[in-house]
Design a protein around this motif. Structure first.
Motif, PDB file in Angstrom:
ATOM      1  N   GLN A   1       5.648   8.091   2.418  1.00  0.00           N
ATOM      2  CA  GLN A   1       6.219   8.714   1.850  1.00  0.00           C
ATOM      3  C   GLN A   1       6.689   9.836   1.196  1.00  0.00           C
ATOM      4  O   GLN A   1       6.699  10.871   0.195  1.00  0.00           O
ATOM      5  CB  GLN A   1       5.393  10.077   3.561  1.00  0.00           C
ATOM      6  CG  GLN A   1       4.903  10.223   4.029  1.00  0.00           C
ATOM      7  CD  GLN A   1       3.270  10.414   3.394  1.00  0.00           C
ATOM      8  OE1 GLN A   1       3.201  10.628   2.601  1.00  0.00           O
ATOM      9  NE2 GLN A   1       2.160   8.962   4.118  1.00  0.00           N
ATOM     10  N   SER A   2       7.966   8.530   0.588  1.00  0.00           N
ATOM     11  CA  SER A   2       9.114   9.100  -0.209  1.00  0.00           C
ATOM     12  C   SER A   2       9.840   7.712  -0.479  1.00  0.00           C
ATOM     13  O   SER A   2       9.461   7.026   0.479  1.00  0.00           O
ATOM     14  CB  SER A   2      10.064  10.262   0.788  1.00  0.00           C
ATOM     15  OG  SER A   2      10.448   8.855   1.606  1.00  0.00           O
TER      16      SER A   2
ATOM     17  N   LYS B   1       2.496   5.836  -7.109  1.00  0.00           N
ATOM     18  CA  LYS B   1       1.961   6.599  -5.985  1.00  0.00           C
ATOM     19  C   LYS B   1       1.139   7.702  -6.573  1.00  0.00           C
ATOM     20  O   LYS B   1      -0.794   7.938  -5.969  1.00  0.00           O
ATOM     21  CB  LYS B   1       2.965   7.318  -4.912  1.00  0.00           C
ATOM     22  CG  LYS B   1       2.535   7.471  -3.485  1.00  0.00           C
ATOM     23  CD  LYS B   1       2.415   8.061  -2.151  1.00  0.00           C
ATOM     24  CE  LYS B   1       1.588   9.029  -1.932  1.00  0.00           C
ATOM     25  NZ  LYS B   1       2.506   8.695  -0.309  1.00  0.00           N
ATOM     26  N   THR B   2       1.659   8.514  -7.090  1.00  0.00           N
ATOM     27  CA  THR B   2       0.770   9.504  -8.090  1.00  0.00           C
ATOM     28  C   THR B   2       0.682   9.483  -9.354  1.00  0.00           C
ATOM     29  O   THR B   2       0.033  10.123 -10.603  1.00  0.00           O
ATOM     30  CB  THR B   2       2.354  10.443  -8.295  1.00  0.00           C
ATOM     31  OG1 THR B   2       3.246  10.615  -8.507  1.00  0.00           O
ATOM     32  CG2 THR B   2       2.568  10.973  -6.607  1.00  0.00           C
TER      33      THR B   2
ATOM     34  N   PHE C   1       7.874   4.374  -6.881  1.00  0.00           N
ATOM     35  CA  PHE C   1       7.198   5.653  -5.802  1.00  0.00           C
ATOM     36  C   PHE C   1       6.647   5.800  -6.929  1.00  0.00           C
ATOM     37  O   PHE C   1       5.472   6.439  -6.416  1.00  0.00           O
ATOM     38  CB  PHE C   1       8.135   5.627  -5.126  1.00  0.00           C
ATOM     39  CG  PHE C   1       7.940   7.328  -4.511  1.00  0.00           C
ATOM     40  CD1 PHE C   1       6.988   6.797  -3.157  1.00  0.00           C
ATOM     41  CD2 PHE C   1       7.346   8.551  -4.465  1.00  0.00           C
ATOM     42  CE1 PHE C   1       6.345   7.441  -2.859  1.00  0.00           C
ATOM     43  CE2 PHE C   1       7.074   9.538  -4.185  1.00  0.00           C
ATOM     44  CZ  PHE C   1       6.407   8.880  -2.882  1.00  0.00           C
TER      45      PHE C   1
ATOM     46  N   SER D   1       1.211  -1.585   0.073  1.00  0.00           N
ATOM     47  CA  SER D   1      -0.166   0.229  -0.312  1.00  0.00           C
ATOM     48  C   SER D   1       0.876   0.792  -0.098  1.00  0.00           C
ATOM     49  O   SER D   1       1.850   1.479   1.150  1.00  0.00           O
ATOM     50  CB  SER D   1      -0.656  -0.529   1.459  1.00  0.00           C
ATOM     51  OG  SER D   1      -1.553   1.110   1.272  1.00  0.00           O
ATOM     52  N   PHE D   2       0.306   1.870  -1.010  1.00  0.00           N
ATOM     53  CA  PHE D   2       1.884   3.108  -0.973  1.00  0.00           C
ATOM     54  C   PHE D   2       1.126   4.489  -0.040  1.00  0.00           C
ATOM     55  O   PHE D   2       2.163   5.555   0.138  1.00  0.00           O
ATOM     56  CB  PHE D   2       1.473   3.733  -2.726  1.00  0.00           C
ATOM     57  CG  PHE D   2       1.763   2.629  -3.436  1.00  0.00           C
ATOM     58  CD1 PHE D   2       3.211   3.465  -3.798  1.00  0.00           C
ATOM     59  CD2 PHE D   2       1.446   1.927  -4.260  1.00  0.00           C
ATOM     60  CE1 PHE D   2       4.431   2.193  -4.335  1.00  0.00           C
ATOM     61  CE2 PHE D   2       1.810   1.040  -5.537  1.00  0.00           C
ATOM     62  CZ  PHE D   2       2.933   1.026  -5.753  1.00  0.00           C
ATOM     63  N   ASP D   3      -0.269   4.269   0.671  1.00  0.00           N
ATOM     64  CA  ASP D   3      -0.621   5.385   1.555  1.00  0.00           C
ATOM     65  C   ASP D   3       0.323   5.478   2.829  1.00  0.00           C
ATOM     66  O   ASP D   3       0.697   5.847   3.933  1.00  0.00           O
ATOM     67  CB  ASP D   3      -1.583   5.436   2.260  1.00  0.00           C
ATOM     68  CG  ASP D   3      -2.777   4.927   0.542  1.00  0.00           C
ATOM     69  OD1 ASP D   3      -2.825   5.721   0.009  1.00  0.00           O
ATOM     70  OD2 ASP D   3      -3.759   4.032   0.560  1.00  0.00           O
ATOM     71  N   ASN D   4       1.000   4.320   2.682  1.00  0.00           N
ATOM     72  CA  ASN D   4       2.368   3.888   4.340  1.00  0.00           C
ATOM     73  C   ASN D   4       3.279   4.486   4.007  1.00  0.00           C
ATOM     74  O   ASN D   4       4.245   4.731   4.748  1.00  0.00           O
ATOM     75  CB  ASN D   4       2.264   2.646   4.753  1.00  0.00           C
ATOM     76  CG  ASN D   4       0.955   2.171   5.424  1.00  0.00           C
ATOM     77  OD1 ASN D   4       0.234   2.950   5.629  1.00  0.00           O
ATOM     78  ND2 ASN D   4       0.469   0.806   4.424  1.00  0.00           N
TER      79      ASN D   4
ATOM     80  N   LEU E   1      10.394   3.483   0.695  1.00  0.00           N
ATOM     81  CA  LEU E   1      10.378   2.196  -0.090  1.00  0.00           C
ATOM     82  C   LEU E   1      11.898   1.782   0.739  1.00  0.00           C
ATOM     83  O   LEU E   1      11.596  -0.059  -0.021  1.00  0.00           O
ATOM     84  CB  LEU E   1       9.984   2.673  -0.916  1.00  0.00           C
ATOM     85  CG  LEU E   1       8.181   2.886  -1.137  1.00  0.00           C
ATOM     86  CD1 LEU E   1       7.934   3.311  -2.931  1.00  0.00           C
ATOM     87  CD2 LEU E   1       7.793   1.800  -1.140  1.00  0.00           C
TER      88      LEU E   1
END
Length: 345
Positions: A290-291, A329-330, A326, A285-288, A295
């Motif tokens: 932030q950068s 995520k966006t 990463f 889960s990429f919500d956990n 990762l």
């Protein structure tokens, strides 16, 4: 008349204006003061400023002029100062306004007419020659110190080599001891495992044997062994004729004595090693995160598997893999640049 002429003394005196006058004296011995007094009467030059020179010699006070026929002399004036030159020009230039004061007078001359730089050069050469012995001693001392330093350097390098050799020998000795102890430990563990396996197999044989006895009621070992009779039973058997000669009715048939025996499967109590349950990997889960640096904590293998699931390139360093993953995520997978996808085989 001739005696008087012989007594008189005359001098041809050249004055300052270049004219020559004849001066006569009654006595043949004429002092320098008398000649100066006569010149003062003729030319008006004070005696204190006059200089009487005959040929190349100056006549001093109280001296007599050389008596000779038609003797000549010259009267000169005394001048102030002395010889000027380049040195006087330098000293004069130092006093002028706007001129820098100089301290270099090598171009000047001494009282003997020699340049000061030549005199100073000779002094330096003389001092240098006197210090030749000291310089030789310095060279010898320098060579000695150089040899001693090289000797100390060689000794220190040899001591370092010996120290390294001892450390290496001690380390190798410890490694050999550890390897021997490890080998003995493994051999001991292997022997224990073999004995336990044999003991386990014997226990399994005993269990299967007990089951067989319980099902049949007989021991196979006892069937093989002949019956042992005591003395009373044996004598009774010989005395009873029924035992020796049984009737046909008393003897049961094989069909009556036969009993159905169910087949018994031997039980082997060999427990297979249980495999650990498969490790459940949670969905990423990429919500956990932030950068991309966070990762990186997943590790190289996890990042590689996640990239392979999504069809992206899984190579590169840990930082490159985390940055590539990463991006999801966006940005959706469909909108990623083609350079991030792995080539299809």
């Amino acid at each position: 008349m001739a005696a008087e002429e012989s007594v008189e003394q005359q001098f041809l005196v050249r004055l300052l204006n270049g004219s020559t006058r004849c001066v006569r004296f009654a006595s043949p011995r004429v002092l320098c003061e008398d000649l100066k007094a006569r010149v003062f009467e003729i030319a008006g030059i004070p005696p204190s400023l006059q200089r009487v020179v005959t040929g190349t010699r100056e006549i001093g006070e109280g001296e007599a002029l050389p008596a000779s026929r038609d003797a000549s002399c010259a009267v000169l004036l005394r001048l102030r100062g002395g010889k000027g030159g380049f040195g006087s020009l330098l000293r004069g230039a130092a006093t002028k306004a706007g001129q820098k004061k100089t301290s270099n007078f090598d171009a000047c001359r001494d009282m003997s007419g020699r340049r000061l730089r030549h005199v100073n050069g000779e002094k330096k050469i003389k001092e240098w020659n006197e210090e030749a012995g000291l310089r030789q001693l310095e060279v010898v001392a320098h060579d000695y110190l150089k040899k001693e330093s090289q000797k100390l350097k060689n000794e220190s390098s040899a001591a370092e080599d010996i120290k390294k050799f001892r450390e290496e020998a001690e380390r190798k000795s410890q490694e050999v001891q550890e390897a021997v102890l490890d080998g003995l430990r493994r051999a001991k563990n292997k022997k224990r495992g073999t004995d336990g396996k044999r003991k386990k197999i014997d226990m399994d044989d005993m269990a299967s044997k007990k089951l067989r006895i319980m099902s049949t009621g007989k021991d196979s070992d006892q069937e093989l062994m002949p019956p042992i009779h005591t003395g009373a039973s044996s004598s009774q058997s010989f005395e009873d004729p029924s035992v020796l000669n049984p009737s046909p009715e008393a003897v049961p048939s094989p069909a009556e004595t036969a009993q159905p025996v169910e087949p018994v499967e031997p039980v082997v109590n060999l427990q297979a090693p249980q495999e650990p349950p498969p490790k459940v990997i949670e969905e990423l889960s990429f919500d956990n995160f932030q950068s991309a640096e966070e990762l990186e904590t997943l590790g190289m293998d996890r990042l590689k598997s996640e990239l392979q699931k999504r069809g992206l390139k899984c190579g590169g360093s840990l930082k490159e893999r985390s940055a590539r993953l990463f991006l999801l995520k966006t940005t959706p997978v469909e909108k990623l640049d083609k350079k991030h996808f792995a080539k299809s085989k």
